[in-house]
Design a protein around this motif. Sequence first.
Motif, short mmCIF file in Angstrom:
data_model
loop_
_atom_site.label_atom_id
_atom_site.label_comp_id
_atom_site.label_asym_id
_atom_site.label_seq_id
_atom_site.Cartn_x
_atom_site.Cartn_y
_atom_site.Cartn_z
N TYR A 150 -24.40 -126.25 -55.17
CA TYR A 150 -23.25 -125.47 -54.69
C TYR A 150 -23.41 -124.00 -55.08
O TYR A 150 -23.13 -123.09 -54.28
N LEU A 151 -23.85 -123.75 -56.30
CA LEU A 151 -24.10 -122.38 -56.71
C LEU A 151 -25.20 -121.75 -55.85
O LEU A 151 -25.10 -120.58 -55.46
N PHE A 152 -26.23 -122.51 -55.55
CA PHE A 152 -27.33 -122.04 -54.71
C PHE A 152 -26.81 -121.65 -53.33
O PHE A 152 -27.13 -120.57 -52.80
N ASN A 153 -26.01 -122.53 -52.71
CA ASN A 153 -25.50 -122.25 -51.36
C ASN A 153 -24.57 -121.04 -51.34
O ASN A 153 -24.64 -120.21 -50.43
N LEU A 154 -23.71 -120.93 -52.34
CA LEU A 154 -22.81 -119.78 -52.39
C LEU A 154 -23.58 -118.50 -52.69
O LEU A 154 -23.23 -117.43 -52.22
N GLY A 155 -24.67 -118.62 -53.47
CA GLY A 155 -25.52 -117.46 -53.70
C GLY A 155 -26.28 -117.06 -52.45
O GLY A 155 -26.43 -115.87 -52.14
N ALA A 156 -26.76 -118.05 -51.70
CA ALA A 156 -27.49 -117.76 -50.46
C ALA A 156 -26.61 -117.05 -49.45
O ALA A 156 -27.08 -116.21 -48.68
N ASP A 157 -25.31 -117.35 -49.48
CA ASP A 157 -24.39 -116.70 -48.54
C ASP A 157 -23.93 -115.34 -49.04
O ASP A 157 -23.26 -114.61 -48.30
N GLY A 158 -24.25 -115.00 -50.29
CA GLY A 158 -23.84 -113.72 -50.83
C GLY A 158 -22.46 -113.73 -51.44
O GLY A 158 -21.96 -112.68 -51.85
N ILE A 159 -21.83 -114.89 -51.51
CA ILE A 159 -20.51 -114.99 -52.14
C ILE A 159 -20.66 -114.81 -53.65
O ILE A 159 -19.91 -114.08 -54.29
N LEU A 160 -21.61 -115.51 -54.22
CA LEU A 160 -22.00 -115.32 -55.61
C LEU A 160 -23.29 -114.50 -55.62
O LEU A 160 -23.91 -114.30 -54.57
N PRO A 161 -23.74 -114.02 -56.77
CA PRO A 161 -24.95 -113.19 -56.80
C PRO A 161 -26.14 -113.85 -56.10
O PRO A 161 -26.41 -115.04 -56.28
N LYS A 162 -26.86 -113.07 -55.33
CA LYS A 162 -27.99 -113.57 -54.56
C LYS A 162 -29.08 -114.20 -55.44
O LYS A 162 -29.84 -115.05 -54.98
N GLN A 163 -29.13 -113.78 -56.70
CA GLN A 163 -30.14 -114.31 -57.60
C GLN A 163 -30.02 -115.82 -57.76
O GLN A 163 -30.99 -116.50 -58.09
N LEU A 164 -28.83 -116.36 -57.53
CA LEU A 164 -28.62 -117.80 -57.66
C LEU A 164 -29.35 -118.59 -56.58
O LEU A 164 -29.53 -119.81 -56.71
N SER A 165 -29.77 -117.92 -55.52
CA SER A 165 -30.45 -118.62 -54.43
C SER A 165 -31.97 -118.56 -54.54
O SER A 165 -32.67 -118.91 -53.59
N LYS A 166 -32.46 -118.14 -55.69
CA LYS A 166 -33.91 -118.10 -55.89
C LYS A 166 -34.45 -119.52 -56.07
O LYS A 166 -33.87 -120.33 -56.79
N VAL A 167 -35.55 -119.80 -55.41
CA VAL A 167 -36.19 -121.12 -55.49
C VAL A 167 -37.48 -120.99 -56.30
O VAL A 167 -38.28 -120.08 -56.07
N HIS A 168 -37.67 -121.89 -57.25
CA HIS A 168 -38.87 -121.84 -58.09
C HIS A 168 -40.12 -122.09 -57.24
O HIS A 168 -40.15 -123.04 -56.43
#
Length: 516
Positions: free
Chosen positions: A356-374
């Motif tokens: 959920y944090l990843f998806n919200l980060g990917a959308d820019g709602i939360l910081p974009k850094q949360l959508s980083k994939v290892h």
Amino acid sequence: MPVTEAALEKSVDGAGLLSRLPLHDVTVHFVREDDMMSLTTQQAANIQPELKGNLGLFHLFFTVMAWNAPLVIVFAAIPIIVGYGNGIGAAGAFIAAGATIGLFAIGFTRMTKILPSPGAFYAYITAGLGKRLGLGSGLLTLVGYFAAYSGTFAFGGIVSNQLFHDTLGLPELPWYLWGTILWLIVAVLGLLKFSLSATLLTVFLGLEVLIIVIYDIAVFVQGGAAGTISAEPLLPTTWTDGSVAMAMLFAIGMFGGFEITALFRSEVRNPERTVPAATYMVVIVATLMYALTSWAFINAAGLNEAVALAAEDPTGTMHATFLAFGGKLLFDISSALVFTSTFAVILAGHNIVSRYLFNLGADGILPKQLSKVHAKQGSPYRASLVASLACLAVNIPAILANVDPTSFYAAMLGMTSLVLIVILFICNGAILAFLHKNGRSRFSFFPRVIAPGLAAIGLGICAYLAITNFNSLTGGSQTLSTALMVFLGAVFVGGILMAAAYKRTKPEVYARIGRQ
């Protein structure tokens, strides 16, 4: 980024960047120096990060079942429904709850075929009811899952002591030390490939289901306390005994989390077939297992004594029937598996919150850094790390304030139950609206209208019961329940207002809400 003319042609042919971008959003600038061309595009900046995986049907199925913690439900929820719900008609509560969730799943799985997004409830509510309600629901769902994930560490500390101290004779430790050990293990696993976590969940849940089946068979073969199995608990006339509202409220909560099948969509092999199959498997298996086990428990405790015994000592009564009909070996194994079941809940919860944090980060709602994939593990490692740290941020104040771990766990789990029941009702409305607009040419009237329409009745009643009986879910005072209710309402309304603000100030972020 400057590209050669040959590279541009390759892209147009379908092998490069342009083949993956809508061409109407692309602006190509020809530059004379070095006979180069530069490509600038707003769409390139909006390419959505995506998790990858190779999960199969059973990995997905057991991940969802892990979140539900079948053995914990058997030892805690079933005797509570018998003792404080509709008595010996408890099986009927699970059947009715399963039927309601099954009707919801019919529309839910149809929507997954039209909207191939990994955002699950967050994405589906956005698509059906708009971005404001979508973001409000997405943030609320995140809080709901996080409450169970972070709160279960307290319960994990309790069951750890029961296993390692009471059963194995090791020194007793404070619950938070056991909780810290569990936290560290889950934090590390969350950074790795999810296939490893999924394999562990499959093993643990497979053992849980096996133990439950053995218990049921043992009771039925031995005829229960009376020496013969009574079918009375399965008669619809018993289903309305006692508090039907309380029974349904608890029973429907035992099916929470099956949206996980869609949440992990991008990490699943052949999601068009695997996601619906796993969803129906969860509903069918959970309904049959909980209904049959509640029937077995009532017969094991005695038809006339089960309600009183369960009300006086819910968990103790279930333990006593395991010992009486399964012997000490089954009893000891089940005690150990309650520990692994709790660990599985924490592990599954961590992965859900991370996504959920990843998806919200990917959308820019939360910081974009949360959508980083290892790069190597393919995991949402930054979202995973934030989930772990946020968990500490919630548990440390509770530890310092010397909060009773059982009360803390009950309050956090109560929030999760309320959130998921309400979100199910909202998502069902989104499914009705979305399929009405987009599914007429693909699906018949029953899955588009009748099934979600009937589900709306059951889910609406349960949502009303969850709101009006919230203090029963939290096990706390009315003051605590009111404060938690206000907090959850503020999260939901805050998400709506945030979306409205993004529409005016950051239209590019607003456009992406709901993984659109």
